[in-house]
Design an enzyme around this catalytic site. Structure first.
Site, PDB file in Angstrom:
ATOM      1  N   GLY A 531       0.811  -1.209   0.000  1.00 54.63           N
ATOM      2  CA  GLY A 531       0.000   0.000   0.000  1.00 54.63           C
ATOM      3  C   GLY A 531       0.847   1.264   0.000  1.00 54.63           C
ATOM      4  CG  ASP A 644      -2.861  -4.762   7.002  1.00 54.27           C
ATOM      5  OD1 ASP A 644      -3.929  -5.384   6.792  1.00 54.27           O
ATOM      6  OD2 ASP A 644      -2.179  -4.259   6.091  1.00 54.27           O
TER       7      ASP A 644
END
Ligand SMILES: *[C@@H]1O[C@H](CO)[C@@H](O)[C@H](O)[C@H]1NC(C)=O
Ligand SMILES: *[C@@H]1O[C@H](CO)[C@@H](O)[C@H](O)[C@H]1NC(C)=O
Ligand SMILES: *[C@@H]1O[C@H](CO)[C@@H](O)[C@H](O)[C@H]1NC(C)=O
Ligand SMILES: *[C@@H]1O[C@H](CO)[C@@H](O)[C@H](O)[C@H]1NC(C)=O
Ligand SMILES: *[C@@H]1O[C@H](CO)[C@@H](O)[C@H](O)[C@H]1NC(C)=O
Ligand SMILES: *[C@@H]1O[C@H](CO)[C@@H](O)[C@H](O)[C@H]1NC(C)=O
Ligand SMILES: *[C@@H]1O[C@H](CO)[C@@H](O)[C@H](O)[C@H]1NC(C)=O
Ligand SMILES: *[C@@H]1O[C@H](CO)[C@@H](O)[C@H](O)[C@H]1NC(C)=O
Ligand SMILES: *[C@@H]1O[C@H](CO)[C@@H](O)[C@H](O)[C@H]1NC(C)=O
Ligand SMILES: *[C@@H]1O[C@H](CO)[C@@H](O)[C@H](O)[C@H]1NC(C)=O
Ligand SMILES: *[C@@H]1O[C@H](CO)[C@@H](O)[C@H](O)[C@H]1NC(C)=O
Length: 819
Positions: A531, A644
């Site tokens: 990301g 995450d």
């Protein structure tokens, strides 16, 4: 090396004593003022559960051991009266035994001053006294001594008022209703001190207490050290509650409690079933253990231990190696022998081991030239002993060895990352990492007399000292703390602080951008894209493989950079990826990690071209990730939530050991176990429901994501995957399928078919059960990562998980949508 502890040791852990056979006097729970209790007598609580009397520890043991045990004295104590394994719960005269010759002259009575005393009627001397009651105070006019149904021994005054009770003076264990903690008004502090050995209930090495702001602590004396603290484990009570709740044998039976108000602060537990027997003890090895009597096996079962590892601080004594994976777990270091085999056999290991041949220490104290003939024996894969001394300005390993030889009191050294550490005197708490988890790569160089080392070399055909130096790039914890403090003090000059702090270091490194460009061949070998940036492979000094993450997007990149350096930078665990260094030049932000040969887990699970991961690798990956997360949540200075967890962020090294990576979203939570609000979300499919609804999060979001990952490891497929059935495509939502199949007892259909039934059914069931508990909607139903680790290690059992309603409803949606 020979394991010197007798194998019968564990068997006799609880078979402490042989009972003194009592004359058949009628049971009575009360001793009135003026009456006496002799060695032949006992009090029995009115429910028959507990007895008070004189006993002699260890008679049963001596007969069964090859090593003769010296005769030992008699003690006054309370024990479980109905349990066939003799187990004492309280001892009065811990430090002063009644000798066999004075036994028939010994009496227990209420003395003229109102205290309970053990006296030798022959000499009139007081062997033991409660020493607290003062007869001149009319409110404390002792009338009787009563052994209550809870095992509490109470001195009563008029109107049955309690003047003194044994629950206020616990020995090494507490019963349900007994407290560990202190009364803030009277100052009374109820502490537990472990017993010395199986045959000696005297004061041992370990102590549990509540100590001011530290909360509950476990400490050892000599060497003195607090080795466990409730402040660093604030999850103790919630974890214990969830563990007891999930265990079918203890559900509802044991209710832990922690009270902290204006009058008192204590830990206690109660039992809802009076017929059950249990106790919480601080055992000789320094572990707190919750034991429950099992009627089926007629033995005590330990259902909770804290710390979980048998190798607590210095538990084996000086010059020993401890390995939690071995039984017995204590052993002498090479060329050392057990100092006192008799004590060792009965569990008193404070003497540890002593040297077979003395060191060559003829040096005069003022000599500057070293002439010692001693040599060093390497012990690999150990956690280094307690209390190292760092010697400055030593540039090579041989100079470090020389520095150790030049001081007579030096017994070992370690040279790592350019730092020379030496130990003086006794070596404590050297733990071997010989199990599945090779925590430490450190090598301890033990100083031995040349004679010992030569005989060692002959026997084992090993070169005495290997020349190879240990190449390992370990982040320096202390340095990082310094760096972090600087960062927080000076947020606006972040880069400068980092660079300045690390210039002189051998730990985490600051790299120049051009160096990294060179190492990565100008960022050509891309390993992946995340990301926040891309990851490239590189080579350091053309020999050491690294992974370099280049963060894009000025603002997000900066944020992630800080999150990573401040989280993964200060922590070290075998299951967390290691940060080697960083680059901070202009607007360039790069992070340098150790390179993981086998890439990320998702490729191995979901890529049809990849070789199938075998079952034991899968299980070890699940366990490793759980350990890494448990460490993040519970063991760091601050609780870190990764936020995450997904297969993409689990990297595998050459031996497929997992390492959690990508701490760009990690958040710190205060030690008060509070929640944090975040402005971002993890990854869909692994997101806990409470996070979707926007409430502040707790470490339980990681537990949820972990559960989802565990199911994917089990099935080898994404949790939402399409299947073809009779020409139709529809989406199966695996977690729901998994729980229903688990309830049906059909596990085989859940496990990755590519394994062709080559897996351990018991492990698969454990894995599936714990995963399904992890993905419960209600976060309080989810276990903590500590519990997950215990379950996966097979130390803890779980019930059937219920079906989460929301998930079931979601499945219906999937089904409708696909029709
Ligand atoms: C028990 O002790 C009490 C008080 O000393 C006494 O009154 C009673 O008779 C005793 N009972 C038995 C059965 O010995
Ligand atoms: C106590 O025991 C000794 C021997 O151990 C014996 O000589 C003595 O008579 C005993 N005394 C009583 C009062 O029973
Ligand atoms: C007992 O109490 C009296 C009066 O309260 C006091 O003078 C005396 O010192 C006390 N003795 C002990 C041993 O505490
Ligand atoms: C204490 O109790 C005894 C009887 O148990 C009684 O004789 C005595 O007077 C009492 N003393 C006080 C000071 O109350
Ligand atoms: C004291 O305890 C005994 C035994 O439990 C009981 O029979 C008695 O009524 C109690 N006395 C008072 C004054 O509470
Ligand atoms: C608290 O612990 C420290 C050692 O860590 C000890 O010195 C101190 O006496 C303890 N305080 C209390 C009140 O027990
Ligand atoms: C503190 O807690 C104890 C046990 O729950 C209770 O008995 C006591 O009244 C409480 N004190 C205050 C001041 O709340
Ligand atoms: C700890 O030691 C005991 C006794 O030696 C043994 O039964 C137990 O399995 C050990 N625990 C672990 C986790 O190795
Ligand atoms: C230093 O050592 C030598 C022998 O090695 C001895 O003769 C001398 O007295 C010592 N000096 C001091 C100050 O201890
Ligand atoms: C040896 O080490 C001890 C302990 O650190 C220290 O006190 C002593 O001064 C040292 N001796 C020499 C000669 O360096
Ligand atoms: C752990 O260390 C031992 C001893 O060096 C080695 O044999 C073993 O392969 C290692 N295990 C892992 C998982 O690295």
């Amino acid at each position: 090396m020979c394991r010197a502890m007798h194998p019968l040791y564990t068997f006799f852990l609880f078979v402490l004593c042989s009972l003194h056979t009592l004359a058949g006097s009628a049971a009575n729970d009360t001793l009135a003022a003026g009456q006496v209790l002799t060695a032949d007598d006992k009090l029995v609580s009115s429910n028959g559960k507990f007895a008070l009397g004189f006993f002699q520890p260890g008679n049963g043991i001596s007969k069964s051991l090859s090593t003769p045990i010296p005769s030992h004295g008699w003690y006054l104590g309370v024990w479980f009266n109905k349990i066939p394994v003799f187990t004492t719960v309280w001892v009065a005269n811990r430090e002063r035994a009644v000798t066999a010759s004075e036994l028939n002259l010994t009496q227990l009575k209420i003395s003229a001053d109102g205290n309970l005393v053990i006296v030798n009627t022959g000499t009139g001397s007081v062997i033991w006294s409660t020493g607290v009651v003062n007869r001149t105070d009319t409110r404390t006019n002792t009338t009787s001594l009563v052994l209550s149904d809870s095992g509490n021994l109470v001195i009563q005054g008029p109107s049955n008022v309690s003047i003194w009770q044994s629950f206020d003076y616990p020995t090494d264990l507490v019963l349900p209703g007994g407290k560990v903690g202190w009364n803030k008004v009277t100052g009374l502090n109820r502490v537990g001190i472990s017993r010395k050995s199986l045959i000696d209930p005297g004061f041992g090495s370990y102590r549990v207490e509540i100590n001011g702001s530290s909360g509950v602590i476990l400490m050892r004396r000599d060497p003195a050290k607090v080795y466990w603290s409730g402040v660093t484990s604030p999850t103790l009570i919630p974890e214990l509650k969830s563990l007891l709740q999930m265990n079918p044998t203890t559900r509802g039976l044991i209710i832990p409690e922690y009270v902290d108000n204006d009058t008192e602060e204590y830990y206690m537990y109660t039992s809802s079933d009076d017929s059950a027997s249990s106790f919480l003890s601080l055992d000789m090895s320094g572990q707190i253990k919750l034991n429950v009597w099992s009627k089926d096996t007629q033995s005590w079962q330990t259902i909770y231990a804290q710390p979980a590892d048998n190798c607590t601080f210095a538990t084996c004594g000086p010059f020993t190696l401890c390995s939690g994976n071995l039984n017995p777990f204590c052993d002498c270091m090479e060329s050392f022998s057990v100092k006192s085999p008799v004590d060792w056999v009965v569990g008193d290991r404070t003497g540890g081991c002593s040297r077979n041949t003395p060191l060559d220490c003829t040096l005069s104290s003022n000599s500057t030239t070293s002439s010692s003939t001693d040599m060093f024996h390497p012990i690999a894969h150990v956690t280094l002993p307690y209390n190292p001394q760092t010697i400055q300005n030593i540039a090579t390993q041989s100079k470090c060895a020389q520095a150790c030889l030049s001081n007579c009191s030096c017994t070992a050294y370690n040279y790592e990352n350019g730092i020379c550490s030496v130990w003086n005197g006794d070596l404590f708490s050297t733990n071997l990492n010989d199990g599945i988890e090779n925590h430490s790569e450190s090598v301890l160089y033990l100083r031995l007399a040349a004679k010992d080392l030569q005989s060692l070399g002959k026997n084992k055909r090993k070169p005495p000292v290997p020349v190879a130096t240990v190449v390992s790039i370990t982040t320096s914890f202390v340095l990082l703390l310094v760096v972090l403090v600087m960062i927080w003090r000076n947020r606006f000059r972040w880069c400068g602080a980092l660079l300045h702090g690390s210039e002189s270091s051998g730990g985490i490194r600051a790299f120049g951008y051009t160096d990294l460009g060179h190492a990565t061949k100008n960022f050509t070998q891309k390993l992946g894209e995340g990301g926040f940036g891309s990851v490239f492979k590189g080579m350091l000094n053309d020999s050491f493989p690294i992974a370099v993450k280049r963060l894009d997007g000025a603002r997000q990149g900066e944020k992630q950079f800080r999150a990573e350096v401040s989280s993964v930078g200060i922590i070290q665990h075998i299951n967390l990826v290691k940060l080697i260094g960083f680059c901070c030049e202009g607007d360039k932000r790069l992070l340098v990690y150790e390179y993981m040969l086998n890439g990320s887990l998702d490729a191995h699970l979901f890529d049809s071209n990849a070789a199938v991961l075998n079952w034991s690798s899968r299980y070890q990956i699940g366990l490793g990730v759980a350990r890494g997360l448990s460490y993040l949540h519970d063991s760091c200075r601050e609780c870190i939530i990764h936020c995450d967890i997904k297969p993409q962020n689990i990297l595998l090294d050459a031996s497929f050991a997992p390492k959690i990576a990508d701490f760009g979203m990690a958040v710190f939570v205060g030690r008060d176990y509070s929640r944090v609000l975040t402005t971002f979300r993890g990854t869909a499919g692994y997101l806990a429901p409470e996070w979707i609804s926007g409430v502040a999060i707790t470490p339980k979001v990681d537990v949820y994501s972990f559960g989802m990952v565990l199911l994917e490891i089990l099935s080898g497929r994404k949790n939402s995957h399409e299947v073809h059935t009779s020409g139709e495509n529809h989406v199966v939502y695996f977690p729901v399928h998994a729980i229903s199949k688990l309830h049906e007892g059909d596990l085989r259909s859940l496990v990755d078919p590519r394994l062709h039934d080559d897996f351990k059914l018991e492990e698969a069931e454990r894995m599936c059960k714990v995963a399904c508990w992890c993905i419960q909607e209600n976060e309080s139903d989810r276990p903590t990562m500590g519990v997950v680790v215990r379950v996966l290690e097979g130390l803890q059992e779980l019930d059937m998980p219920p079906m989460p309603r929301l998930l079931a409803a979601m499945t219906k949606c999937f089904e409708v949508a696909s029709k």
